[in-house]
Design an enzyme around this catalytic site. Structure first.
Site: not given
Ligand code: FPP
Length: 253
Positions: A26, A31, A39, A74-75, A202, A214
């Site tokens: 994350d 960044w 992004r 959810e992404n 999480t 942990e």
């Molecule tokens: C969860 O936070 C974080 C993720 C599901 C990680 C996402 C990672 C990437 C998009 C980068 C992938 C990189 C590689 C090298 C394959 P969230 O943002 O979905 O959840 P939140 O809204 O609760 O913070």
């Protein structure tokens, strides 16, 4: 170009090395935005960082599984262009690194939900799984289109279907039974749940498997994450007192 010198892994009693590390990659978007970049540039930076994390796990010795959260169920709510980028990116990351991971004896597996996942990503995951199936080193679980709740719903659906068909009796269902219906029944419980980026949640990652994990949260954004951060997290983990519900009364007679 020569590789920068990498820090040596800390000397830790093997008993205190986490067998399974769950990693939330994350902070990529933040960044990039802090630097006035799109992004997606942050995600691109994350690619080599993930490979470094695998190397750190190999160097530590004793880490058997590294599960990387690459795309959650959810992404799909992110912008259409970011979703498109992330699908193509996951596919390309697998293609670009599977041979080198194979040479490092890494076994690549996928954990996630099939519907909606791009077919080209699935094909790449299957090819990587096939190539590295017999490897005996670290298992890298790429969690793509993964959600902890979705995983439990999918497991319950399959279990309920088996019950309806008379293949299992409801009163026979135990924790072990449910585990067999998860995406990766062979995945051990998470020992160390590691999230850089400053967020302390999480976000629906490996909910069942992390029941007694942990939690280590670090402030570094994932593109700035280094092997040393991984080592620091493992050192922190090694200091924790894990009781799994079984408290000890030091003063009991
Ligand atoms: C969860 O936070 C974080 C993720 C599901 C990680 C996402 C990672 C990437 C998009 C980068 C992938 C990189 C590689 C090298 C394959 P969230 O943002 O979905 O959840 P939140 O809204 O609760 O913070």
């Amino acid at each position: 170009m020569t590789e920068p010198t990498q820090p040596s892994p800390p000397q830790i009693d093997p008993e205190f090395i986490p067998r399974h590390i769950a990693l939330v990659m994350d902070g990529n978007g933040r960044w990039a935005q802090e630097r006035g970049l799109p992004r997606t540039e942050g995600h691109r930076r994350g690619e080599s960082v993930l490979m470094d994390c695998v190397d750190a796990c190999i160097a530590l010795g004793g880490v058997e599984w590294l599960s990387a959260y690459a795309f959650s169920t959810e992404n799909w709510r992110r912008s259409h262009s970011e979703v498109r980028f992330l699908m193509g990116f996951s596919r390309d990351v697998l293609r670009r690194h599977r041979d080198e991971l194979h040479e490092k004896n890494v076994r690549i597996v996928w954990a996630g939900r099939r519907p909606r996942l791009w077919r080209s990503v699935l094909r790449e995951l299957e090819a990587a799984e096939e190539l590295t199936r017999a490897n005996t080193g670290v298992t890298l679980a790429m969690c793509i289109n993964y959600g902890g709740r979705a995983e439990l719903v999918d497991a319950c659906r399959a279990l309920a279907a088996d019950a309806a068909e008379g293949r299992i009796r409801p009163d026979e269902v135990t924790e072990q039974t449910l585990t067999r219906y998860l995406y990766r029944p062979d995945m051990p419980d998470v020992d160390l749940f590691l999230r850089p980026s400053g967020e302390k949640r999480t976000s629906n990652f490996l909910l069942w498997q992390s029941a007694y994990a942990e939690m280590v949260y670090q402030d570094t954004l994932f593109p700035d994450f280094t092997r040393q951060h991984m080592y620091d997290a493992v050192l922190e983990y090694a200091k924790r007192d894990r009781r799994f519900g079984g408290a000890v009364d030091k003063f009991a007679k």
